[in-house]
Design an enzyme around this catalytic site. Structure first.
Site, PDB file in Angstrom:
ATOM      1  N   CYS A  42      -1.104  -7.910  -1.431  1.00 18.17           N
ATOM      2  CA  CYS A  42      -1.064  -6.814  -0.456  1.00 18.17           C
ATOM      3  C   CYS A  42       0.062  -7.008   0.554  1.00 18.17           C
ATOM      4  O   CYS A  42       0.701  -6.035   0.978  1.00 18.17           O
ATOM      5  CB  CYS A  42      -2.376  -6.746   0.316  1.00 18.17           C
ATOM      6  SG  CYS A  42      -3.828  -6.362  -0.671  1.00 18.17           S
ATOM      7  N   ASP A  68       0.799  -1.222   0.000  1.00 17.08           N
ATOM      8  CA  ASP A  68       0.000   0.000   0.000  1.00 17.08           C
ATOM      9  C   ASP A  68       0.837   1.280   0.000  1.00 17.08           C
ATOM     10  O   ASP A  68       0.547   2.209  -0.755  1.00 17.08           O
ATOM     11  CB  ASP A  68      -0.949   0.014   1.198  1.00 17.08           C
ATOM     12  CG  ASP A  68      -1.897  -1.172   1.223  1.00 17.08           C
ATOM     13  OD1 ASP A  68      -1.914  -1.944   0.236  1.00 17.08           O
ATOM     14  OD2 ASP A  68      -2.611  -1.329   2.219  1.00 17.08           O
ATOM     15  N   ASP A 108      -2.677   5.468  -2.809  1.00 19.51           N
ATOM     16  CA  ASP A 108      -2.071   4.239  -2.299  1.00 19.51           C
ATOM     17  C   ASP A 108      -1.378   3.558  -3.462  1.00 19.51           C
ATOM     18  O   ASP A 108      -1.960   3.435  -4.557  1.00 19.51           O
ATOM     19  CB  ASP A 108      -3.128   3.300  -1.723  1.00 19.51           C
ATOM     20  CG  ASP A 108      -3.505   3.626  -0.284  1.00 19.51           C
ATOM     21  OD1 ASP A 108      -3.174   4.743   0.175  1.00 19.51           O
ATOM     22  OD2 ASP A 108      -4.144   2.776   0.372  1.00 19.51           O
ATOM     23  N   ASP A 138      -5.638  -4.307  -7.053  1.00 16.70           N
ATOM     24  CA  ASP A 138      -5.226  -5.711  -7.106  1.00 16.70           C
ATOM     25  C   ASP A 138      -6.275  -6.706  -6.625  1.00 16.70           C
ATOM     26  O   ASP A 138      -5.989  -7.904  -6.493  1.00 16.70           O
ATOM     27  CB  ASP A 138      -3.888  -5.929  -6.381  1.00 16.70           C
ATOM     28  CG  ASP A 138      -3.848  -5.341  -4.987  1.00 16.70           C
ATOM     29  OD1 ASP A 138      -4.904  -4.895  -4.505  1.00 16.70           O
ATOM     30  OD2 ASP A 138      -2.751  -5.321  -4.384  1.00 16.70           O
ATOM     31  N   HIS A 163      -7.878  -0.092  -4.052  1.00 14.65           N
ATOM     32  CA  HIS A 163      -6.798  -0.971  -4.494  1.00 14.65           C
ATOM     33  C   HIS A 163      -7.192  -1.820  -5.709  1.00 14.65           C
ATOM     34  O   HIS A 163      -8.145  -2.589  -5.670  1.00 14.65           O
ATOM     35  CB  HIS A 163      -6.280  -1.860  -3.366  1.00 14.65           C
ATOM     36  CG  HIS A 163      -5.742  -1.060  -2.220  1.00 14.65           C
ATOM     37  ND1 HIS A 163      -5.469  -1.606  -0.990  1.00 14.65           N
ATOM     38  CD2 HIS A 163      -5.424   0.269  -2.112  1.00 14.65           C
ATOM     39  CE1 HIS A 163      -5.009  -0.658  -0.177  1.00 14.65           C
ATOM     40  NE2 HIS A 163      -4.976   0.489  -0.847  1.00 14.65           N
TER      41      HIS A 163
END
Length: 392
Positions: free
Chosen positions: A377, A142, A222, A273, A271
């Site tokens: 992550c 992150d 992020d 991903d 995020h």
């Protein structure tokens, strides 16, 4: 709007293996030292060294709209009630067992694993116009983005993560002394001017317009909202990444790179991903709930877009209070172009990966969800064996 790379005498070095990569004009230009311990251009080259997160000092983040509105509805009461307290020991024990197993898998594949320092995030700190306690260092993906030999610190919007970087300082100083570059985006103020306090989760199915918890007061992002494919990066605007943050990185990297924006259909986007995961050259895994495949950037037309199967249902207390959506099922980590670490609770995805020609490595990781993520992550690639290329 995407910007076409400009081919110059310097950028001709990009695909020359002898250079070990090129950072581009916006990243101070020049050819980095081939001896740099930091070097990664994409998500799939053979992984040689990685930072894996830690649960030491983990504290439930201070209550704030940027935290609570990014959590599944069922988990919100727990994080409201326990805000600012250390995570219960039994939760850390369960997650630590899975983390230790994951580290053993990486080590068994010949990957060097590095760890952040221990920081007590329960201590309260103050800025001129706000106070907070910390969070944890479970997810190094992150706050940091590695582009070539450069470590880029992101300006995160969670106040509880303002001093998270202290846990990585000794590692980054080591990498810097050995030849890596180390950059930080502008330090955000994180005053109330940044946040949309009238935010409510939009009902996208009813046609309500997209809303975000952050506005354009200052650049924030992020790093986990970006994924790398050589000269091309993909990003989603989200509740933690605004347009100013995307534009800052675009200008910083310069004309040697292109950043493509992908619209998210997630009502609480955070995020990329868990929505869009490149797995190998020409292959990307896409979450069909959050990404409209028909609206993907044109550069992906020649790629195989692998539609992820719906997440298999999971049960248990740790999954009920997970910070993450069920779609962290696709938050996988590629060790190389074939081997991919994937949660063992997802047999449908594991089968699909095998059918697509990959070699999935199942591992338990559901108990890590309350600390913020899954395999992608929980890691930050330090070095992957490869050079900068254009894959489009």
């Amino acid at each position: 709007m995407d910007r076409e790379p400009q081919i110059t005498a310097e950028s001709a070095l990009i695909d020359d293996p002898s250079t070990r990569g090129y950072a581009g004009q916006g990243a101070q230009g020049g050819v980095p030292s081939p001896r740099s311990p930091v070097m990664a251009w994409n998500e799939w080259d053979p992984l040689e060294e990685v930072i894996v997160g830690s649960l030491d000092g983990a504290t439930i983040p201070t209550h704030h709209l940027t935290v609570i509105f990014n959590l599944p509805r069922a988990a919100q009461p727990f994080y409201r009630f326990a805000s600012g307290w250390k995570y219960p020991k039994f939760m850390k024990k369960l997650a630590q067992q899975e983390l230790d197993n994951f580290i053993s898998i990486l080590a068994g594949e010949g990957v060097t694993v590095r760890r952040p320092d221990t920081v007590d995030f329960s201590k309260k700190f103050k800025a001129p116009r706000w106070t907070s306690r910390g969070f944890c260092v479970a997810c190094p993906r992150d706050p940091y983005l590695v582009i070539g030999d450069e470590i880029i610190e992101s300006p995160m919007c969670w106040r509880s993560r303002y001093f998270e970087g202290d846990a990585y300082r000794s590692l980054f100083k080591e990498y810097f002394r050995a030849g890596a570059r180390w950059t930080s985006a502008p330090r955000p103020q994180l005053t109330d001017d940044l946040y949309n306090y009238d935010y409510r989760v939009p009902n996208l199915k009813a046609g309500e317009p997209m809303q975000f918890t952050v506005n354009e007061f200052e650049p924030v992002f992020d790093a986990a909202d970006f994924v790398r494919c050589g000269r091309d990066l993909f990003v989603t605007r989200s509740n933690v990444t605004n347009l100013m943050g995307i534009e800052w990185l675009r200008r910083h990297l310069g004309p040697g790179f292109r950043i493509h924006e992908i619209e998210s259909r997630c009502p609480q986007p955070m995020h990329i991903d868990s929505s869009f995961m490149p797995l190998a050259p020409g292959k990307v895994l896409v979450n069909p709930d959050y990404i409209d495949v028909e609206k993907l950037p044109a550069v992906l037309k020649k790629w195989d877009v692998l539609i992820a199967p719906r997440p298999d249902p999971v049960s248990g207390f740790m999954s009920k209070i997970s910070m993450c959506s069920p779609w962290t099922s696709i938050n996988v980590l590629a060790i190389d172009e074939k081997k991919i670490v994937v949660d063992q609770s997802q047999p449908t995805l594991i089968k699909a990966l095998k059918d697509w020609g990959f070699d999935p490595i199942p591992a338990p990781f559901l108990s890590y969800g309350p600390f913020g993520g899954s395999f992608h992550c929980a890691t930050l690639d330090v070095r992957r064996r490869g050079v900068l290329k254009s894959y489009f």
